[in-house]
Design a protein around this motif. Structure first.
Motif, short mmCIF file in Angstrom:
data_model
loop_
_atom_site.label_atom_id
_atom_site.label_comp_id
_atom_site.label_asym_id
_atom_site.label_seq_id
_atom_site.Cartn_x
_atom_site.Cartn_y
_atom_site.Cartn_z
N LEU A 156 0.76 -1.17 -0.11
CA LEU A 156 0.11 0.06 -0.05
C LEU A 156 0.81 1.09 0.14
O LEU A 156 0.58 2.22 -0.65
N LEU A 157 1.91 1.28 0.83
CA LEU A 157 2.88 2.40 0.87
C LEU A 157 3.48 2.69 -0.49
O LEU A 157 3.56 3.63 -0.91
N GLN A 158 3.88 1.37 -0.92
CA GLN A 158 4.65 1.78 -2.37
C GLN A 158 3.66 2.13 -3.38
O GLN A 158 4.18 3.08 -4.37
N GLU A 159 2.53 1.93 -3.56
CA GLU A 159 1.54 2.32 -4.45
C GLU A 159 1.25 3.80 -4.26
O GLU A 159 0.98 4.70 -5.21
N ARG A 160 0.98 4.21 -3.04
CA ARG A 160 0.82 5.70 -2.65
C ARG A 160 2.27 6.68 -3.06
O ARG A 160 1.81 7.66 -3.66
N VAL A 161 3.30 6.17 -2.99
CA VAL A 161 4.23 6.74 -3.24
C VAL A 161 4.62 6.99 -5.08
O VAL A 161 5.01 8.01 -5.32
N GLU A 162 4.13 5.92 -5.49
CA GLU A 162 4.03 5.95 -6.82
C GLU A 162 3.02 6.93 -7.37
O GLU A 162 3.23 7.59 -8.35
N LEU A 163 1.96 7.01 -6.88
CA LEU A 163 0.88 8.13 -7.16
C LEU A 163 1.30 9.38 -6.95
O LEU A 163 1.28 10.30 -7.86
N TYR A 164 2.41 9.78 -5.88
CA TYR A 164 2.83 11.21 -5.51
C TYR A 164 3.76 11.33 -6.68
O TYR A 164 3.57 12.71 -7.26
N THR A 165 4.49 10.80 -7.32
CA THR A 165 5.31 11.05 -8.11
C THR A 165 5.18 10.79 -9.78
O THR A 165 5.71 11.40 -10.79
N SER A 166 4.00 10.15 -9.86
CA SER A 166 3.54 9.90 -11.47
C SER A 166 2.84 10.90 -12.12
O SER A 166 2.41 11.85 -11.38
N ASP A 167 2.98 11.02 -13.53
CA ASP A 167 2.16 12.01 -14.11
C ASP A 167 0.63 11.77 -14.15
O ASP A 167 -0.09 12.65 -14.78
#
Length: 285
Positions: A8-19
């Motif tokens: 879950l944490l990894q998915e949230r991190v990816e959303l913060y930095t994705s376009d």
């Protein structure tokens, strides 16, 4: 279960930095939209989680955990780091995640007395704003054991920062008078956001100058926020850095954060009626 939390944490991190556009009014969406307004983007996020509690409600297992998020921000040709702590809760049944959410902190719920005596004609001190900032940086994500620990800690933290900057306490043991804390006793002004605002606005005891814009503030100065615009101030912040445009980056407790942009437009508490007050802290003379 802990592996599911890591995912879950990894998915949230990816959303913060994705376009990819994050729809809705969730925290990630609000933060991205707020950053756009001052030409800032998140280029990297680090996240670390720690489970600190476990309980059961029937057949549901509930894990409480804390997440420290560190954002590398890019603004024009410069970079800075913002950090924050989140309290989160995950619910499992038969080993499967059924719900996960952030626990939103409350705002000050203490009734404000009508007979506060906060003013002094003269209080002598030299305000060392760099010591106040150093204290704010040291304790942004921890509680100083020399002080009582509060659940709603924003004003207690700001008072500690001001005291670390050299402003003396006065008024004990009267809770309605002055600005002080002694063990498990304290004044309303030390711990309650609106009472501290009332003290700063008065400009006595703690000598201040109210200014009209955030950009006029220096390191160690204080912002007060009334989220609803109803005349009751809910939150206090201390300026600990500036961005590329000279705008304040602030530290705060309750939702512990460091070098957050001063407008708090990424907060779930933000409303279009929000009111800000800006106080320069002056030497006592």
């Amino acid at each position: 279960m802990r592996e599911q939390l890591k995912q879950l944490l990894q998915e949230r991190v990816e959303l913060y930095t994705s376009d990819e556009h994050v729809r809705g009014e969730g925290k990630i969406y609000l933060k991205k939209e707020a950053l756009k307004k001052h030409s800032t983007e998140i280029v990297r996020v680090n996240a670390a989680g720690k489970v600190h509690s476990e309980r059961h409600e029937g057949d549901v297992q509930i894990l409480g955990y804390q997440v420290q998020l560190q954002y590398l921000m890019k603004q024009e040709d410069g970079f800075y780091i913002e950090e924050e702590m989140e309290e989160r809760e995950a619910r499992f049944r038969d080993g499967y995640l059924i719900e996960e959410r952030e626990l939103e902190p409350g705002l000050d719920s203490i009734e404000i007395p009508q007979n506060l005596e906060v003013g002094l004609e003269r209080l002598s001190y030299r305000y060392d704003r760099m010591k106040a900032v150093q204290y704010a940086e040291r304790w942004w994500n921890e509680f100083n054991p020399d002080y009582h620990k509060f659940t709603d800690d924003c004003t207690n933290y700001i008072s500690q920062c001001l005291h670390a900057g050299g402003i003396p306490m006065w008024g004990a043991p009267n809770k309605n008078k002055g600005w002080w804390i002694r063990g498990k006793n304290w004044s309303y002004t030390w711990t309650t956001a609106h009472s501290l605002y009332h003290l700063l606005k008065g400009g006595k005891g703690i000598r201040t100058k109210e200014v009209g814009t955030a950009q006029e503030l220096n390191l160690g100065d204080i912002l007060c926020i009334d989220f609803e615009g109803n005349g009751r101030f809910d939150h206090n912040l201390i300026v600990t850095s500036k961005d590329q445009n000279g705008m304040p980056l602030v530290n705060a407790h309750t939702m512990n954060s460091r070098h957050r942009y001063w407008t708090y437009e990424d907060s779930s508490r933000y409303t279009p009626n929000i009111v800000y007050k800006f106080f320069m802290i002056l030497d006592g003379v």
